[in-house]
Design a protein around this motif. Structure first.
Motif, short mmCIF file in Angstrom:
data_model
loop_
_atom_site.label_atom_id
_atom_site.label_comp_id
_atom_site.label_asym_id
_atom_site.label_seq_id
_atom_site.Cartn_x
_atom_site.Cartn_y
_atom_site.Cartn_z
N PHE A 62 -13.67 9.42 -7.14
CA PHE A 62 -14.70 10.08 -6.82
C PHE A 62 -15.65 9.65 -5.83
N ASP A 63 -15.81 10.56 -4.43
CA ASP A 63 -16.39 10.26 -3.51
C ASP A 63 -17.92 9.94 -3.70
N ASN A 64 -18.45 8.88 -2.83
CA ASN A 64 -19.88 8.84 -3.00
C ASN A 64 -20.48 9.29 -1.99
N TYR A 65 -21.13 10.61 -1.75
CA TYR A 65 -21.61 11.04 -0.70
C TYR A 65 -22.94 10.56 -0.35
N TRP A 66 -23.47 9.76 -0.98
CA TRP A 66 -24.88 8.89 -0.66
C TRP A 66 -24.44 7.94 0.37
N ASP A 67 -23.23 7.68 0.66
CA ASP A 67 -23.01 6.52 1.43
C ASP A 67 -21.88 7.16 2.58
N VAL A 68 -21.59 6.49 3.67
CA VAL A 68 -20.40 6.93 4.64
C VAL A 68 -19.02 6.79 3.73
N LEU A 69 -18.56 7.93 3.89
CA LEU A 69 -17.19 8.08 3.09
C LEU A 69 -16.23 7.05 3.66
N PRO A 70 -15.17 6.48 2.93
CA PRO A 70 -14.30 5.86 3.51
C PRO A 70 -12.94 6.77 4.12
N ILE A 71 -12.51 6.39 5.10
CA ILE A 71 -11.40 7.59 5.90
C ILE A 71 -10.28 7.89 4.98
N GLU A 72 -9.93 6.74 4.12
CA GLU A 72 -8.93 7.25 3.05
C GLU A 72 -9.38 7.27 1.75
N ARG A 73 -9.05 8.46 0.89
CA ARG A 73 -9.57 8.70 -0.65
C ARG A 73 -8.62 7.51 -1.29
N MET A 74 -9.00 6.38 -1.64
CA MET A 74 -8.26 5.57 -2.38
C MET A 74 -9.41 4.54 -3.25
N GLN A 75 -9.04 4.80 -4.49
CA GLN A 75 -9.86 3.90 -5.36
C GLN A 75 -9.25 2.63 -5.46
N ILE A 76 -10.25 1.38 -5.06
CA ILE A 76 -9.66 0.00 -5.12
C ILE A 76 -10.46 -0.56 -6.15
N PHE A 77 -9.59 -1.03 -7.19
CA PHE A 77 -9.92 -1.72 -8.65
C PHE A 77 -9.90 -3.30 -8.19
N GLU A 78 -11.07 -3.77 -8.96
CA GLU A 78 -11.38 -4.93 -8.62
C GLU A 78 -10.60 -6.06 -9.62
N GLU A 79 -10.20 -5.45 -10.91
CA GLU A 79 -9.30 -6.39 -11.91
C GLU A 79 -8.07 -6.84 -11.29
N VAL A 80 -7.86 -7.93 -11.37
CA VAL A 80 -6.51 -8.40 -11.20
C VAL A 80 -5.35 -8.06 -11.85
N VAL A 81 -4.11 -7.84 -11.41
CA VAL A 81 -3.04 -7.32 -12.00
C VAL A 81 -1.83 -8.43 -11.83
N LEU A 82 -1.43 -8.90 -13.12
CA LEU A 82 -0.52 -9.79 -13.14
C LEU A 82 0.98 -9.33 -12.58
#
Length: 852
Positions: A62-82
């Motif tokens: 989900f793009d946040n149009y209230w801020d400058v969009l990132p070049i690449e549409r990709m959701q970055i997750f904070e949780e660590v994956v084992l």
């Protein structure tokens, strides 16, 4: 013959396959067999899985149009994956296919790779890891291509993807250096050029080099073959121009997005229109043209998914044109679209809250701010800003509610009997109409879904059937029934906490007034009483004492509101009305003089000099000995360090409390509370008094004082502190049971000398003598302290003894000369039991235990 031919053919084919399957022979057949198998089996399936994964990733993003969009549409997750886990099974499958291609079809002959598809397999491997957000392993895959396959036709792609991984790992400077070198050394064209320049733009954005990012995005927009990418890059260009303040350049970029129309995602076009409208010049621009554009966007059926944003921007347009009522209507329309944009909803609520705040409708503003916070990330900066605003409204909402309720009750008290009857007859009629509507809604809900209807089964029985059904469903599983029940509960009982004794009226969320609310009355009424006007008339207070209490509470609320409007919000007009209403309401004597003084200061602030002079003369003539008259007559002598100011007196009392002069603290606190009633210092004095009371008189007195503070000053910091003490600390101190002493358990022991009715000098002299004696004791490092136990008893306590045996034979540690100096009786107690004695003042109970 045919059978023989088939057998020979099968043998030949098997031999051919066996020979061609070898990865050790550099033959034409071997190379092409493994290349074809790699490309059309493992890589084909792997890239299909990769695209499926990317599609699901983009769908969830989900793009946040209230801020400058990132070049690449990709959701970055904070949780660590084992290790061994994955966020997306499609990327795992793509990685497995790439690994399979490498393991089963790599032809490393003579130190050189003979299968031309293996570099493609490593590229797939790196991409799958990249989208699975395992950036270090993906970097390893791309670096391997650059190291092992320098002549590959995918080398430029590998370099670009390597820098994408570096950027994700926050190596932006390294990525910029490598990408600039790539663009200088290679003649990139088409999509390769677009990919390189777009990712270089992202690196520039991360390092705050906005100008350079805009330049690279221009190159990428012209080079890309993907219109979705072109629309995104142009839109980001417009955002960046806006960030730099170049509105004309931004509008040109947005126009290029709009020109793409259906070739790109519609959200880019709609948002580009809205961003252009945000840049509109309200002083010199053509408002009719903007109005027509907004109307067209609103009425276009294709724009229905974006109405939340369109309505919000229409609201912004009307707000800037000072059409507040239209703005409110469109902000509410935006909220009713059930937008998924949490920040947009928060923004709508915040604007509505600010509008109510500016209109001095603080209760409604508080509710809007509550809704704003519910749509913001907890403890984020915007959340904290709104919470600060909301906290500032806490007191005014609280006291406005009290004033409103008590004013209503007092109006009913003063109504003649016939007017009361007329009023409540109208109330009952409205209640009957409302009750009928609720019954109709309930019947309609029951007809549509039934209390337990599933697949035409009602109450466990199929319609038209004689036998019971086994598929009956518990009625709490029916969402319609549950929703109806929740609404009815809230209407009858109000918003109740989940706790024991929830039915008690004092458990409801009320305004804080002592009077019962309509919901509380209705909750206890029978069906017959509910529609009887005399029932409600009987609830109107009639005793003089009760009416007087309601009036006093209302007057105090007026006074507090006057102070809040004057001091916190600088709303001098509202503050003046509250103080004037207070003085017209026959207030208690203690509120009259402070109210008149505050009115005098308000008149001065408003420039109403005649009224200020009248108020000044009244204070100085009627109350010449008061502190307010002194301040008015000698303003130059008054300072924050005035010894008679509330703050100075409180600080002096606090010092006395530290010196354990608890009786004096309690009496002076009561005096100052009466003297400064209504001023902000009073809750602090009450808390100090409660603490001193607990130290002098014990747990019961302390609990009572804390309870009074928590109820009377509920909305002050001290009141909230008292509520916390009452809920969390007092229960831990409630036990009076002494702990059995045991030398085998590590314990601290105290030797306590008990001095009854001592003079202060006597206590000091005894402690000095004791300190000199303790210095002569060998092997132990002992100290003493003074503790007040009760108004008539003071303890002098020896600290530093670790065992009960030594503590009980304390006198044997003293030399003969010192024994003559210390003749006062003492008892021995553990630190834990000493604390219980001081909290509950139960020394007699302890002395009756055979411990000493």
């Amino acid at each position: 013959m045919k059978a023989t031919f088939k057998a020979i053919l099968i043998v030949v084919l098997c031999t051919f396959l066996t020979i061609s399957c070898s990865r050790k022979k550099d033959k034409f057949i071997n190379r092409n067999f493994h290349a074809i198998t790699t490309e059309f089996n493992a890589l084909y399936n792997g890239y299909n899985a990769l695209e499926e994964g990317r599609s699901s990733l983009n769908a969830a993003y989900f793009d946040n149009y209230w801020d400058v969009l990132p070049i690449e549409r990709m959701q970055i997750f904070e949780e660590v994956v084992l290790p061994g886990q994955s966020k997306n099974e499609n990327f795992t499958r793509a990685e497995e296919k790439a690994a399979k291609a490498i393991q089963k079809h790599s032809m490393n002959v003579g130190g050189k790779e003979k299968n031309p598809q293996i570099d493609e397999a490593y590229l797939l491997l790196g991409k799958a890891r990249y989208f699975d957000q395992r950036f270090i392993p993906s970097l390893e895959a791309f670096n391997y291509i650059l190291y092992k396959y320098p002549a590959s036709d995918k080398i430029n792609q590998a370099k670009v993807w390597r820098e994408k991984s570096n950027i994700r790992l926050d190596n932006n400077e390294l990525a910029i250096k490598n990408l600039k070198r790539l663009l200088f050394q290679e003649e990139l064209e088409g999509q390769d050029l677009a990919d390189a320049t777009s990712i270089l733009a992202q690196a520039y954005l991360n390092t705050k080099s906005v100008d350079s990012a805009i330049t690279q995005l221009e190159i990428a927009s012209n080079a890309t073959k993907n219109n979705d990418e072109r629309g995104r890059y142009r839109f980001i260009q417009g955002q960046l121009y806006n960030q730099l303040g170049y509105k004309d350049s931004a509008n040109i970029a947005f126009d290029k997005v709009i020109e793409l129309n259906r070739k790109t995602r519609r959200i880019y076009m709609i948002t580009a229109y809205l961003e252009k409208i945000k840049n509109f010049d309200y002083e010199n621009g053509n408002k009719l043209e903007v109005t027509e554009l907004l109307t067209e966007l609103e009425e276009n059926r294709e724009n229905r998914p974006f109405l939340d944003k369109i309505y919000h921007q229409i609201g912004e347009y009307h707000l800037n044109n000072n059409s507040d009522s239209l703005a409110v209507a469109y902000y509410n329309k935006s909220l009713r679209t059930n937008s998924k944009d949490e920040f947009l909803k928060a923004r709508n609520y915040e604007i509505l809250g600010d509008m109510n705040f500016d209109a001095s409708v603080y209760a409604d503003a508080g509710e809007y701010y509550d809704s704003t916070m519910s749509n913001l990330a907890l403890n984020s900066k915007p959340y904290r800003v709104i919470k600060r605003k909301r906290d500032n409204l806490e007191d005014v909402i609280y006291y406005e509610a009290i004033a409103k309720v008590n004013d209503s009750v007092l109006r009913l008290v003063n109504l003649p009997e016939d007017e009361r009857l007329t009023y409540f007859e109208g109330f009952v009629e409205a209640l009957k109409i409302k009750d009928e509507e609720e019954k109709e809604k309930a019947e309609a809900a029951e007809r549509s879904s039934g209390l337990a209807t599933v697949d035409n089964r009602i109450s466990g029985q199929r319609v038209g059937a004689n036998k019971p059904s086994q598929a009956a469903v518990f009625y709490f599983y029916n969402p319609t029934t549950v929703a109806y029940g929740k609404n009815q509960f809230v209407k009858i009982w109000g918003d109740r906490q989940l706790e024991d004794d929830w039915r008690w009226s004092n458990k409801g969320i009320s305004s804080g007034a002592n009077t019962a609310s309509t919901d509380d009355i209705l909750a206890t009424a029978t069906d017959e009483e509910k529609f009887d006007p005399q029932f409600y008339i009987s609830k109107i207070p009639s005793e003089e004492k009760e009416i007087d209490s309601i009036s006093k509470e209302r007057n105090y609320a007026y006074y507090q509101l006057g102070l809040i409007y004057k001091e916190k919000f600088k709303e001098y007009g509202l503050a003046k009305n509250k103080f004037q209403n207070l003085l017209d309401s026959n207030p208690e004597e203690r509120l009259i003089l402070p109210s008149k003084y505050n009115l005098y200061k308000i008149y001065e602030a408003l420039g109403e000099n005649d009224e200020a002079t009248i108020a000044k003369n009244e204070i100085t003539s009627k109350y010449p000995e008061s502190r307010y008259a002194t301040i008015i007559n000698n303003p130059e002598l008054v300072s924050d360090k005035d010894e008679n100011s509330p703050v100075s007196l409180y600080e002096a009392l606090y010092i006395q409390h530290g010196n354990q002069e608890f009786a004096d603290v309690i009496s002076k606190s009561e005096e100052y509370i009466n003297k400064f009633d209504g001023e902000p210092i009073v809750p602090k004095l009450e808390l100090l008094k409660a603490t001193a009371t607990g130290r002098l008189y014990g747990y019961e007195a302390y609990a009572k004082a804390i309870n009074y503070l928590a109820i009377t000053y509920a909305n002050t910091p001290e009141g909230k502190q008292a509520q916390n003490i009452e809920s969390n600390i007092l229960p831990k101190l409630a036990s009076k049971d002494f702990i059995a002493e045991n030398d085998s358990v590590s314990n601290n022991y105290k030797v306590v000398f008990q001095l009854k009715n001592p003079e202060p000098e006597q206590v000091s002299d005894f402690q000095k003598t004791l300190d000199s004696v303790l210095k002569n004791i060998k092997y132990y490092k002992l100290t003493s302290s003074k503790d007040v136990y009760s108004p008539n008893t003071t303890f002098v306590v020896v600290h530093g003894l670790k065992t009960g045996t030594v503590a009980r034979t304390f006198d044997q540690l003293l030399i003969k000369e010192d024994k003559r100096k210390i003749k006062a009786p003492y008892f021995v107690v553990t630190s834990t039991n000493y604390q219980i004695i001081q909290i509950h003042k139960n020394l007699d109970a302890y002395m009756n235990i055979d411990n000493n």
